[in-house]
Motif scaffolding. Structure first.
Motif, PDB file in Angstrom:
ATOM      1  N   THR A   1      15.052  -2.791   4.205  1.00 13.12           N
ATOM      2  CA  THR A   1      16.244  -2.573   3.128  1.00 13.12           C
ATOM      3  C   THR A   1      15.823  -2.328   2.015  1.00 13.12           C
ATOM      4  O   THR A   1      14.851  -2.766   1.306  1.00 13.12           O
ATOM      5  N   PRO A   2      16.575  -1.851   1.012  1.00 11.53           N
ATOM      6  CA  PRO A   2      16.507  -1.663  -0.483  1.00 11.53           C
ATOM      7  C   PRO A   2      16.189  -2.963  -1.212  1.00 11.53           C
ATOM      8  O   PRO A   2      15.498  -2.820  -2.057  1.00 11.53           O
ATOM      9  N   LYS A   3      17.028  -3.734  -0.790  1.00 10.58           N
ATOM     10  CA  LYS A   3      16.530  -5.445  -1.392  1.00 10.58           C
ATOM     11  C   LYS A   3      15.279  -5.812  -1.113  1.00 10.58           C
ATOM     12  O   LYS A   3      14.833  -6.094  -2.192  1.00 10.58           O
TER      13      LYS A   3
ATOM     14  N   ARG B   1       0.843  -1.187   0.160  1.00 14.03           N
ATOM     15  CA  ARG B   1       0.011  -0.011  -0.004  1.00 14.03           C
ATOM     16  C   ARG B   1       0.800   1.480   0.141  1.00 14.03           C
ATOM     17  O   ARG B   1       0.633   2.375  -0.623  1.00 14.03           O
ATOM     18  N   ASN B   2       1.996   1.101   0.825  1.00 14.76           N
ATOM     19  CA  ASN B   2       2.772   2.320   0.903  1.00 14.76           C
ATOM     20  C   ASN B   2       3.439   2.664  -0.534  1.00 14.76           C
ATOM     21  O   ASN B   2       3.727   3.729  -0.811  1.00 14.76           O
ATOM     22  N   ILE B   3       3.855   1.581  -1.012  1.00 12.47           N
ATOM     23  CA  ILE B   3       4.540   1.637  -2.510  1.00 12.47           C
ATOM     24  C   ILE B   3       3.531   2.166  -3.535  1.00 12.47           C
ATOM     25  O   ILE B   3       4.158   3.075  -4.233  1.00 12.47           O
ATOM     26  N   GLN B   4       2.356   1.655  -3.453  1.00  9.75           N
ATOM     27  CA  GLN B   4       1.463   2.076  -4.339  1.00  9.75           C
ATOM     28  C   GLN B   4       1.038   3.454  -4.374  1.00  9.75           C
ATOM     29  O   GLN B   4       0.915   4.233  -5.340  1.00  9.75           O
ATOM     30  N   ARG B   5       1.075   4.108  -2.948  1.00 11.36           N
ATOM     31  CA  ARG B   5       0.742   5.708  -2.960  1.00 11.36           C
ATOM     32  C   ARG B   5       1.920   6.447  -3.398  1.00 11.36           C
ATOM     33  O   ARG B   5       1.973   7.319  -3.875  1.00 11.36           O
ATOM     34  N   LEU B   6       3.247   5.911  -3.477  1.00 14.68           N
ATOM     35  CA  LEU B   6       4.343   6.486  -4.108  1.00 14.68           C
ATOM     36  C   LEU B   6       4.114   6.683  -5.402  1.00 14.68           C
ATOM     37  O   LEU B   6       4.640   7.604  -6.192  1.00 14.68           O
ATOM     38  N   THR B   7       3.523   5.766  -6.248  1.00 13.37           N
ATOM     39  CA  THR B   7       3.217   5.946  -7.784  1.00 13.37           C
ATOM     40  C   THR B   7       2.316   7.122  -7.989  1.00 13.37           C
ATOM     41  O   THR B   7       2.307   7.603  -9.330  1.00 13.37           O
ATOM     42  N   GLN B   8       1.649   7.438  -6.924  1.00 11.02           N
ATOM     43  CA  GLN B   8       0.711   8.675  -7.248  1.00 11.02           C
ATOM     44  C   GLN B   8       1.379  10.110  -7.290  1.00 11.02           C
ATOM     45  O   GLN B   8       0.879  11.117  -7.658  1.00 11.02           O
ATOM     46  N   THR B   9       2.818   9.969  -6.582  1.00 10.43           N
ATOM     47  CA  THR B   9       3.294  11.313  -6.270  1.00 10.43           C
ATOM     48  C   THR B   9       4.694  11.314  -7.341  1.00 10.43           C
ATOM     49  O   THR B   9       5.030  12.503  -7.815  1.00 10.43           O
ATOM     50  N   TYR B  10       5.524  10.247  -7.354  1.00  7.48           N
ATOM     51  CA  TYR B  10       6.524  10.214  -8.239  1.00  7.48           C
ATOM     52  C   TYR B  10       6.499   9.435  -9.427  1.00  7.48           C
ATOM     53  O   TYR B  10       5.878   8.706  -9.430  1.00  7.48           O
ATOM     54  N   LEU B  11       7.533   9.966 -10.341  1.00  5.66           N
ATOM     55  CA  LEU B  11       7.693   9.214 -11.932  1.00  5.66           C
ATOM     56  C   LEU B  11       8.816   8.471 -11.416  1.00  5.66           C
ATOM     57  O   LEU B  11       9.232   7.440 -11.967  1.00  5.66           O
ATOM     58  N   THR B  12      10.019   8.783 -10.679  1.00  5.05           N
ATOM     59  CA  THR B  12      11.286   8.098 -10.671  1.00  5.05           C
ATOM     60  C   THR B  12      11.599   8.221  -8.935  1.00  5.05           C
ATOM     61  O   THR B  12      11.542   9.154  -8.555  1.00  5.05           O
ATOM     62  N   LEU B  13      11.968   7.011  -8.466  1.00  2.00           N
ATOM     63  CA  LEU B  13      12.466   6.894  -7.147  1.00  2.00           C
ATOM     64  C   LEU B  13      13.564   5.979  -6.968  1.00  2.00           C
ATOM     65  O   LEU B  13      13.446   4.714  -7.627  1.00  2.00           O
ATOM     66  N   SER B  14      14.464   6.104  -6.252  1.00  3.60           N
ATOM     67  CA  SER B  14      15.517   5.161  -6.067  1.00  3.60           C
ATOM     68  C   SER B  14      14.904   3.792  -4.976  1.00  3.60           C
ATOM     69  O   SER B  14      14.010   4.380  -4.366  1.00  3.60           O
ATOM     70  N   LEU B  15      15.553   2.780  -5.003  1.00  5.74           N
ATOM     71  CA  LEU B  15      15.110   1.653  -3.926  1.00  5.74           C
ATOM     72  C   LEU B  15      15.463   2.117  -2.641  1.00  5.74           C
ATOM     73  O   LEU B  15      14.445   1.547  -1.707  1.00  5.74           O
ATOM     74  N   GLU B  16      16.341   2.824  -2.391  1.00  7.97           N
ATOM     75  CA  GLU B  16      16.617   3.257  -1.014  1.00  7.97           C
ATOM     76  C   GLU B  16      15.495   4.154  -0.565  1.00  7.97           C
ATOM     77  O   GLU B  16      15.017   4.025   0.637  1.00  7.97           O
ATOM     78  N   ASP B  17      15.089   5.086  -1.379  1.00 10.89           N
ATOM     79  CA  ASP B  17      14.050   5.960  -0.715  1.00 10.89           C
ATOM     80  C   ASP B  17      12.561   5.358  -0.918  1.00 10.89           C
ATOM     81  O   ASP B  17      11.893   5.609   0.322  1.00 10.89           O
ATOM     82  N   ILE B  18      12.558   4.398  -1.676  1.00 12.68           N
ATOM     83  CA  ILE B  18      11.225   3.383  -1.454  1.00 12.68           C
ATOM     84  C   ILE B  18      11.213   2.964  -0.075  1.00 12.68           C
ATOM     85  O   ILE B  18      10.189   2.890   0.618  1.00 12.68           O
TER      86      ILE B  18
END
Length: 360
Positions: free
Chosen positions: A277-279, A252-269
């Motif tokens: 962890t980013p992994k 759910r938290n990741i899905q919400r990021l798609t509504q705000t960002y076009l590009t994001l690093s795995l670390e930021d996600i």
């Protein structure tokens, strides 16, 4: 169709047939074969329900033969469909069949009989069990939308007293709502019985509190709550679903990021979605891409995720066929509801009850 329950004087032969004296029950050919096969299926199902475990363990080979014969007859007759007046009719064999599929983990086979819309129900208990077992089969088959529909039918069905099936269905209704919709509303639809509205939450308190914790969006608090109530969820055989609820919060938290960002690093996600962890964040993103929940690409070199628009143009033959099928189903359902409404408006008992309520 009259049903004969096998008395104790009848016994099972080693070839799997049931005999009484010189007459063999089951292996009949001709015009009566199907009727006797139906009788055999119902008799064996009832026998399995009431038989003594201790006695069965004394003759395991014979019991296995009966079960194999039952399996053969079910396959040959395509039961429970053969004893249905129509595909809209719910028979007592429907929940039994779904229970067997559930225990055998044959979710795809069980899911096959859930595709028909049911309008005719003889016994309320059959309907409750059909929807409950059907919902669990759908969970095993990863068809959460259908599972949610079936559990919703149990929760909102007319009931004069509280029953254990509705309570268990409500617990799973909460969990599947969080997994599939990633949210849960504690309010009941207006057509829910007053008995259900008054009692279901009281019998499902840990699950209601789990939903409240989930809605805060704090993954640490959610994990702590699950750990504190782990034994309750285990006792209810729902710990696996609860763990999926925890995993769904990450999604759910990741899905919400798609509504705000076009590009994001795995670390930021990982940081924003409260993932360790980013992994681990990459694993969640890959799973969501595979399930079609988000559209994105991952650049392995620099660890960047690019979120994309839905590529579906809704103009393929397959999509048009799917839309047409949905429209046809809705039209059929609308016509059926209209017929039922007209029939009810002419029912003397219904009119009498409405008249008494208006007088009050």
């Amino acid at each position: 169709m009259p049903v004969t329950v096998l008395p104790l004087s009848r016994h099972v032969t080693t070839d799997g047939s049931v005999t009484s004296g010189r007459k063999k029950f089951g292996f009949v050919t001709g015009k009566h074969a199907e009727a006797q096969a139906n009788e055999f299926i119902i008799s064996v199902v009832r026998f399995i329900d009431v038989c003594s475990v201790e006695q069965i363990r004394l003759v395991p080979d014979k019991f296995i033969s009966v079960c194999k014969r039952l399996h053969e007859e079910v396959i040959n007759l395509n039961a429970p469909r053969k004893i249905q007046a129509s595909s809209e009719h719910l028979t007592p064999l429907h929940p039994d069949f779904l229970q067997v599929c559930l225990l055998a983990k044959c979710y795809k086979i069980g899911y096959g009989i859930l595709e028909d819309d049911i309008y005719e129900v003889d016994q309320p208990r059959d309907f409750f069990l059909y929807c409950y077992y059907g919902g669990m089969v759908c969970i095993g088959h990863k068809r959460f939308a259908k599972a949610l529909e079936l559990f919703h039918n149990v929760v909102t069905a007319p009931m004069s007293t509280m029953n254990a099936i509705a309570v268990e269905a409500y617990k799973k209704y909460i969990l599947v709502s969080l997994i599939h919709l990633r949210q849960f509303s504690a309010s009941f639809p207006k057509y829910t019985s007053s008995v259900a509205q008054r009692n279901l939450k009281n019998f499902s308190q840990p699950y209601v509190e789990l939903a409240n914790s989930y809605n805060t969006g704090n993954i640490s608090e959610l994990k702590a709550f699950v750990q504190a109530n782990r034994e309750k969820f285990e006792n209810g055989n729902n710990l696996g679903l609860v763990n999926q609820v925890v995993s769904s919060m990450y999604k759910r938290n990741i899905q919400r990021l798609t509504q705000t960002y076009l590009t994001l690093s795995l670390e930021d996600i990982a940081n924003t979605a409260q993932i360790d962890t980013p992994k681990e964040a990459e694993m969640h993103v890959l799973q969501m891409i595979e399930d079609g929940e988000i559209y994105a690409t991952i650049n392995q070199k620099d660890g960047m995720v690019r979120f994309l628009e839905d590529p579906e143009q809704y103009n393929t033959c397959e999509m048009i066929k799917h839309i047409d099928s949905s429209i046809q189903r809705i039209m059929k359902m609308s016509k059926k509801l209209k017929t039922m409404d007209e029939s009810m408006s002419c029912d003397p008992l219904y009119l009498s009850k409405v008249g008494r309520e208006r007088q009050r």
